[in-house]
Design a protein around this motif. Sequence first.
Motif, PDB file in Angstrom:
ATOM      1  N   MET A   1       0.855  -1.177   0.000  1.00  3.67           N
ATOM      2  CA  MET A   1       0.000   0.000   0.000  1.00  3.67           C
ATOM      3  C   MET A   1       0.896   1.233   0.000  1.00  3.67           C
ATOM      4  O   MET A   1       1.830   1.326   0.780  1.00  3.67           O
ATOM      5  CB  MET A   1      -0.913  -0.011   1.223  1.00  3.67           C
ATOM      6  N   GLU A   2       0.590   2.158  -0.878  1.00  5.32           N
ATOM      7  CA  GLU A   2       1.395   3.367  -1.016  1.00  5.32           C
ATOM      8  C   GLU A   2       0.676   4.549  -0.377  1.00  5.32           C
ATOM      9  O   GLU A   2      -0.492   4.800  -0.651  1.00  5.32           O
ATOM     10  CB  GLU A   2       1.640   3.640  -2.508  1.00  5.32           C
ATOM     11  N   ASN A   3       1.390   5.281   0.488  1.00  6.47           N
ATOM     12  CA  ASN A   3       0.860   6.494   1.088  1.00  6.47           C
ATOM     13  C   ASN A   3       0.922   7.616   0.069  1.00  6.47           C
ATOM     14  O   ASN A   3       1.975   7.857  -0.527  1.00  6.47           O
ATOM     15  CB  ASN A   3       1.698   6.909   2.303  1.00  6.47           C
ATOM     16  N   ILE A   4      -0.192   8.315  -0.135  1.00  6.67           N
ATOM     17  CA  ILE A   4      -0.237   9.459  -1.035  1.00  6.67           C
ATOM     18  C   ILE A   4      -0.510  10.698  -0.195  1.00  6.67           C
ATOM     19  O   ILE A   4      -1.572  10.840   0.391  1.00  6.67           O
ATOM     20  CB  ILE A   4      -1.341   9.284  -2.108  1.00  6.67           C
ATOM     21  N   TYR A   5       0.483  11.570  -0.137  1.00  3.12           N
ATOM     22  CA  TYR A   5       0.366  12.789   0.653  1.00  3.12           C
ATOM     23  C   TYR A   5      -0.313  13.885  -0.166  1.00  3.12           C
ATOM     24  O   TYR A   5       0.089  14.161  -1.294  1.00  3.12           O
ATOM     25  CB  TYR A   5       1.751  13.265   1.101  1.00  3.12           C
ATOM     26  N   ILE A   6      -1.357  14.490   0.421  1.00  6.52           N
ATOM     27  CA  ILE A   6      -1.994  15.655  -0.203  1.00  6.52           C
ATOM     28  C   ILE A   6      -1.951  16.810   0.777  1.00  6.52           C
ATOM     29  O   ILE A   6      -2.031  16.611   1.991  1.00  6.52           O
ATOM     30  CB  ILE A   6      -3.444  15.366  -0.656  1.00  6.52           C
ATOM     31  N   SER A   7      -1.800  18.007   0.260  1.00  3.43           N
ATOM     32  CA  SER A   7      -1.713  19.184   1.125  1.00  3.43           C
ATOM     33  C   SER A   7      -3.042  19.933   1.181  1.00  3.43           C
ATOM     34  O   SER A   7      -3.131  20.995   1.791  1.00  3.43           O
ATOM     35  CB  SER A   7      -0.605  20.118   0.630  1.00  3.43           C
ATOM     36  N   THR A   8      -4.072  19.382   0.542  1.00  2.32           N
ATOM     37  CA  THR A   8      -5.394  20.002   0.536  1.00  2.32           C
ATOM     38  C   THR A   8      -6.367  19.118   1.315  1.00  2.32           C
ATOM     39  O   THR A   8      -6.013  18.018   1.734  1.00  2.32           O
ATOM     40  CB  THR A   8      -5.892  20.157  -0.918  1.00  2.32           C
ATOM     41  N   GLU A   9      -7.590  19.591   1.469  1.00  5.68           N
ATOM     42  CA  GLU A   9      -8.599  18.836   2.220  1.00  5.68           C
ATOM     43  C   GLU A   9      -8.963  17.530   1.520  1.00  5.68           C
ATOM     44  O   GLU A   9      -9.226  16.519   2.155  1.00  5.68           O
ATOM     45  CB  GLU A   9      -9.850  19.692   2.391  1.00  5.68           C
ATOM     46  N   TYR A  10      -8.966  17.542   0.185  1.00 12.22           N
ATOM     47  CA  TYR A  10      -9.346  16.360  -0.585  1.00 12.22           C
ATOM     48  C   TYR A  10      -8.685  16.394  -1.957  1.00 12.22           C
ATOM     49  O   TYR A  10      -8.147  17.416  -2.378  1.00 12.22           O
ATOM     50  CB  TYR A  10     -10.867  16.253  -0.735  1.00 12.22           C
ATOM     51  N   ILE A  11      -8.740  15.264  -2.644  1.00  8.93           N
ATOM     52  CA  ILE A  11      -8.338  15.165  -4.040  1.00  8.93           C
ATOM     53  C   ILE A  11      -9.412  14.340  -4.741  1.00  8.93           C
ATOM     54  O   ILE A  11      -9.954  13.403  -4.151  1.00  8.93           O
ATOM     55  CB  ILE A  11      -6.933  14.525  -4.190  1.00  8.93           C
ATOM     56  N   LYS A  12      -9.741  14.725  -5.956  1.00  9.80           N
ATOM     57  CA  LYS A  12     -10.756  13.977  -6.698  1.00  9.80           C
ATOM     58  C   LYS A  12     -10.145  12.695  -7.254  1.00  9.80           C
ATOM     59  O   LYS A  12      -8.961  12.626  -7.542  1.00  9.80           O
ATOM     60  CB  LYS A  12     -11.343  14.835  -7.815  1.00  9.80           C
ATOM     61  N   GLY A  55      -7.347   8.902   4.894  1.00 10.10           N
ATOM     62  CA  GLY A  55      -7.784   7.577   5.313  1.00 10.10           C
ATOM     63  C   GLY A  55      -8.470   6.772   4.232  1.00 10.10           C
ATOM     64  O   GLY A  55      -8.627   5.556   4.366  1.00 10.10           O
ATOM     65  N   ASP A  56      -8.906   7.436   3.148  1.00 10.16           N
ATOM     66  CA  ASP A  56      -9.546   6.702   2.048  1.00 10.16           C
ATOM     67  C   ASP A  56      -8.507   5.832   1.345  1.00 10.16           C
ATOM     68  O   ASP A  56      -7.345   6.230   1.196  1.00 10.16           O
ATOM     69  CB  ASP A  56     -10.176   7.658   1.037  1.00 10.16           C
ATOM     70  N   ILE A  57      -8.945   4.656   0.916  1.00 12.48           N
ATOM     71  CA  ILE A  57      -8.064   3.718   0.218  1.00 12.48           C
ATOM     72  C   ILE A  57      -8.612   3.489  -1.183  1.00 12.48           C
ATOM     73  O   ILE A  57      -9.779   3.146  -1.356  1.00 12.48           O
ATOM     74  CB  ILE A  57      -7.971   2.378   0.975  1.00 12.48           C
ATOM     75  N   VAL A  58      -7.749   3.694  -2.168  1.00 13.76           N
ATOM     76  CA  VAL A  58      -8.120   3.508  -3.566  1.00 13.76           C
ATOM     77  C   VAL A  58      -7.391   2.278  -4.100  1.00 13.76           C
ATOM     78  O   VAL A  58      -6.186   2.124  -3.881  1.00 13.76           O
ATOM     79  CB  VAL A  58      -7.745   4.756  -4.405  1.00 13.76           C
ATOM     80  N   GLU A  59      -8.143   1.406  -4.783  1.00  9.44           N
ATOM     81  CA  GLU A  59      -7.560   0.209  -5.392  1.00  9.44           C
ATOM     82  C   GLU A  59      -7.745   0.299  -6.904  1.00  9.44           C
ATOM     83  O   GLU A  59      -8.849   0.553  -7.386  1.00  9.44           O
ATOM     84  CB  GLU A  59      -8.266  -1.047  -4.900  1.00  9.44           C
ATOM     85  N   PHE A  60      -6.644   0.089  -7.624  1.00 12.98           N
ATOM     86  CA  PHE A  60      -6.706   0.078  -9.082  1.00 12.98           C
ATOM     87  C   PHE A  60      -5.528  -0.702  -9.636  1.00 12.98           C
ATOM     88  O   PHE A  60      -4.389  -0.498  -9.223  1.00 12.98           O
ATOM     89  CB  PHE A  60      -6.697   1.498  -9.659  1.00 12.98           C
ATOM     90  N   ASN A  61      -5.811  -1.605 -10.555  1.00 10.50           N
ATOM     91  CA  ASN A  61      -4.779  -2.330 -11.280  1.00 10.50           C
ATOM     92  C   ASN A  61      -3.791  -3.046 -10.354  1.00 10.50           C
ATOM     93  O   ASN A  61      -2.584  -3.023 -10.581  1.00 10.50           O
ATOM     94  CB  ASN A  61      -4.051  -1.368 -12.231  1.00 10.50           C
ATOM     95  N   GLY A  62      -4.309  -3.634  -9.290  1.00 12.41           N
ATOM     96  CA  GLY A  62      -3.471  -4.396  -8.364  1.00 12.41           C
ATOM     97  C   GLY A  62      -2.697  -3.551  -7.363  1.00 12.41           C
ATOM     98  O   GLY A  62      -1.926  -4.086  -6.577  1.00 12.41           O
ATOM     99  N   GLU A  63      -2.895  -2.249  -7.380  1.00 11.40           N
ATOM    100  CA  GLU A  63      -2.204  -1.337  -6.454  1.00 11.40           C
ATOM    101  C   GLU A  63      -3.209  -0.729  -5.488  1.00 11.40           C
ATOM    102  O   GLU A  63      -4.380  -0.551  -5.820  1.00 11.40           O
ATOM    103  CB  GLU A  63      -1.505  -0.207  -7.224  1.00 11.40           C
ATOM    104  N   GLU A  64      -2.732  -0.411  -4.285  1.00 13.18           N
ATOM    105  CA  GLU A  64      -3.561   0.284  -3.292  1.00 13.18           C
ATOM    106  C   GLU A  64      -2.865   1.571  -2.880  1.00 13.18           C
ATOM    107  O   GLU A  64      -1.653   1.597  -2.687  1.00 13.18           O
ATOM    108  CB  GLU A  64      -3.769  -0.589  -2.053  1.00 13.18           C
ATOM    109  N   TYR A  65      -3.671   2.614  -2.763  1.00 16.47           N
ATOM    110  CA  TYR A  65      -3.164   3.927  -2.371  1.00 16.47           C
ATOM    111  C   TYR A  65      -3.997   4.424  -1.196  1.00 16.47           C
ATOM    112  O   TYR A  65      -5.225   4.377  -1.250  1.00 16.47           O
ATOM    113  CB  TYR A  65      -3.284   4.923  -3.530  1.00 16.47           C
ATOM    114  N   ILE A  66      -3.341   4.895  -0.142  1.00 12.93           N
ATOM    115  CA  ILE A  66      -4.061   5.458   0.990  1.00 12.93           C
ATOM    116  C   ILE A  66      -3.766   6.957   1.037  1.00 12.93           C
ATOM    117  O   ILE A  66      -2.617   7.384   0.900  1.00 12.93           O
ATOM    118  CB  ILE A  66      -3.712   4.757   2.330  1.00 12.93           C
TER     119      ILE A  66
END
Length: 72
Positions: A1-12, A55-66
């Motif tokens: 699982m890869e951590n994705i850092y965002i500096s805003t409240e959300y990302i689409k 905290g949201d987790i996205v799954e696509f193409n065998g990868e997971e991103y939190i």
Amino acid sequence: MENIYISTEYIKLDQLLKFVNAVEGGGMAKNVILDGLVKVNGEVELQRGKKLREGDIVEFNGEEYIISTEEK
């Protein structure tokens, strides 16, 4: 699982797929989302504008991103 850092409240969802280079562009992001190939928190998500927050987790193409608002 890869951590994705965002500096805003959300990302689409479509923006996230482009940000992590999971797709080549916005058109491809739209297609994979509408084709039901992307999951958010374990559920198929069909809204490309879905707002992802910490905290949201996205799954696509065998990868997971939190989504994280703090660098780890």
